[in-house]
Design an enzyme around this catalytic site. Structure first.
Site, short mmCIF file in Angstrom:
data_model
loop_
_atom_site.label_atom_id
_atom_site.label_comp_id
_atom_site.label_asym_id
_atom_site.label_seq_id
_atom_site.Cartn_x
_atom_site.Cartn_y
_atom_site.Cartn_z
N ALA A 31 -1.77 5.28 2.49
CA ALA A 31 -2.96 4.46 2.30
C ALA A 31 -3.27 3.57 3.49
CB ALA A 31 -2.81 3.60 1.05
N LEU A 77 0.85 -1.19 0.00
CA LEU A 77 0.00 0.00 0.00
C LEU A 77 0.89 1.23 0.00
CD1 LEU A 77 -2.60 -1.09 2.70
CD2 LEU A 77 -3.14 -0.60 0.32
N ASP A 78 0.41 2.31 -0.62
CA ASP A 78 1.14 3.57 -0.58
C ASP A 78 1.32 4.01 0.88
OD1 ASP A 78 1.30 3.64 -3.30
OD2 ASP A 78 -0.29 5.12 -3.58
N PRO A 79 2.34 4.83 1.17
CA PRO A 79 2.58 5.27 2.54
C PRO A 79 1.38 5.91 3.23
CG PRO A 79 4.48 5.79 1.20
CD PRO A 79 3.42 5.28 0.26
N ARG A 138 -3.02 6.98 -7.91
CA ARG A 138 -2.41 8.31 -7.94
C ARG A 138 -2.33 8.86 -9.36
NH1 ARG A 138 3.18 7.67 -5.87
NH2 ARG A 138 2.88 5.44 -6.21
#
Length: 328
Positions: free
Chosen positions: A64, A60-62, A246
């Site tokens: 998220a 997961l993105d930081p 994104r």
């Protein structure tokens, strides 16, 4: 709702797993307890803490949160199923500002007008992002090129070996579910894109585009008036594996004649694992992250069968891979 934003399985999960009879044979747990009583340190060998293999099915993105599928033992061999599967997300886009990472973790690169954007114009623009589309992953991503993450090229000023390849992704559904307007707590990042960072990024891009330049906002770029809040809206989407949310937000904002970045991102589905109540046949509920956090502080009393609360919740939802072990 689980909050997991790391690139590997959280150490907390590993600690719980390595001492649970759900995943470790009772005889081995007893041996570990005896060694601990004798002051022996456990190594990384056959009887060490690393005895139980663990992994997760997609980072997961930081910023998220949301669904993270965890594999234990032979279950790690099935984790590839969760990389290419369809996933659902909810994300909040904040207009008027673009960042280097396309989200609020990054630094401001460009600002642009946003007052002209309306709910109707966003809903109309979404159509071109549905179905099969070609998407270029952001350079500030963990995607690797020749063994190195793209963000390392950008941050260290290392020239890219070749252009970032576009990829075909499928946007199964995409809808605007909440028009927040200016009624929200989100603001543009304070961090500015420095000249040094600009030079590093231009250098990394120079090998694939000798005309590459990075626009850094200047005094002529629009800033919100005092007390003014840029508009935001929430999107819900189901996408194929490999899709960058994104990039969708970034490209959508451009198509609207503005700029934008992600300020919230929640993965609500990964294949058949979902947040909240199941909505489709075969859906399975996730364990809330708060259960894990609570158990790290105090596992509490065990039930009549000797299971801690978190273990009982795992038993209720676990997908057993044949031959993993003899435990439930």
């Amino acid at each position: 709702m689980p909050k997991v934003s790391v690139s590997s399985l959280p150490l907390s999960d590993q600690i719980l797993i390595q001492k649970s009879r759900l995943f470790v044979e009772a005889s081995q747990l007893e041996s570990q307890a005896q060694n601990k009583g004798k002051g022996k340190k456990r190594g990384k060998g056959r009887r060490g803490r690393d005895n139980v293999k663990t992994g997760q099915g997609g980072t997961l993105d930081p910023l998220a949160d949301g669904v993270l599928v965890v594999g234990v033992g032979k279950g790690t061999k099935r984790l590839n199923e969760f990389l290419d599967c369809s996933k659902e997300y909810q994300t909040t886009c904040l207009l008027g500002c673009e960042t280097d990472s396309y989200d609020s973790e990054g630094a401001r690169v460009r600002t642009a007008p946003w007052h002209h954007v309306t709910r109707a114009s966003v809903e109309s623009a979404l159509e071109k992002f549905r179905g099969e589309i070609m998407q270029t992953p952001p350079i500030f991503s963990a995607l690797k090129m020749d063994g190195m993450a793209l963000y390392d090229y950008a941050r260290k000023g290392i020239p890219l070996p070749r252009p970032i390849e576009q990829r075909k992704v499928t946007i199964h559904s995409l809808e605007l579910i909440d028009w927040k307007g200016s009624d929200h707590p989100y603001r543009w990042p304070e961090k500015q894109f420095t000249q040094e960072e600009k030079a590093a990024l231009e250098k990394s891009l120079s090998s694939v585009d000798d005309q590459a330049t990075v626009h850094v906002e200047d005094e002529s770029d629009p800033e919100p008036a005092e007390g003014e809040v840029p508009m935001a809206f929430v999107l819900k989407m189901r996408v194929s594996g490999g899709t960058y949310v994104r990039s969708i937000v970034h490209d959508l904002a451009h198509s609207l004649g503005s700029a934008g970045h992600v300020v919230t991102l929640t993965r609500t589905r990964q294949k058949n694992w979902v947040l909240g109540e199941p909505t489709e046949d075969g859906d399975r509920r996730c364990i809330p992250w708060e259960v894990i956090e609570k158990s790290l502080k105090d596992e509490g009393e065990r039930d009549e069968e000797g299971w801690a609360e978190w273990e009982r919740k795992v038993i209720d939802i676990i997908d057993v891979v044949e031959g993993t072990n003899d435990n439930p």
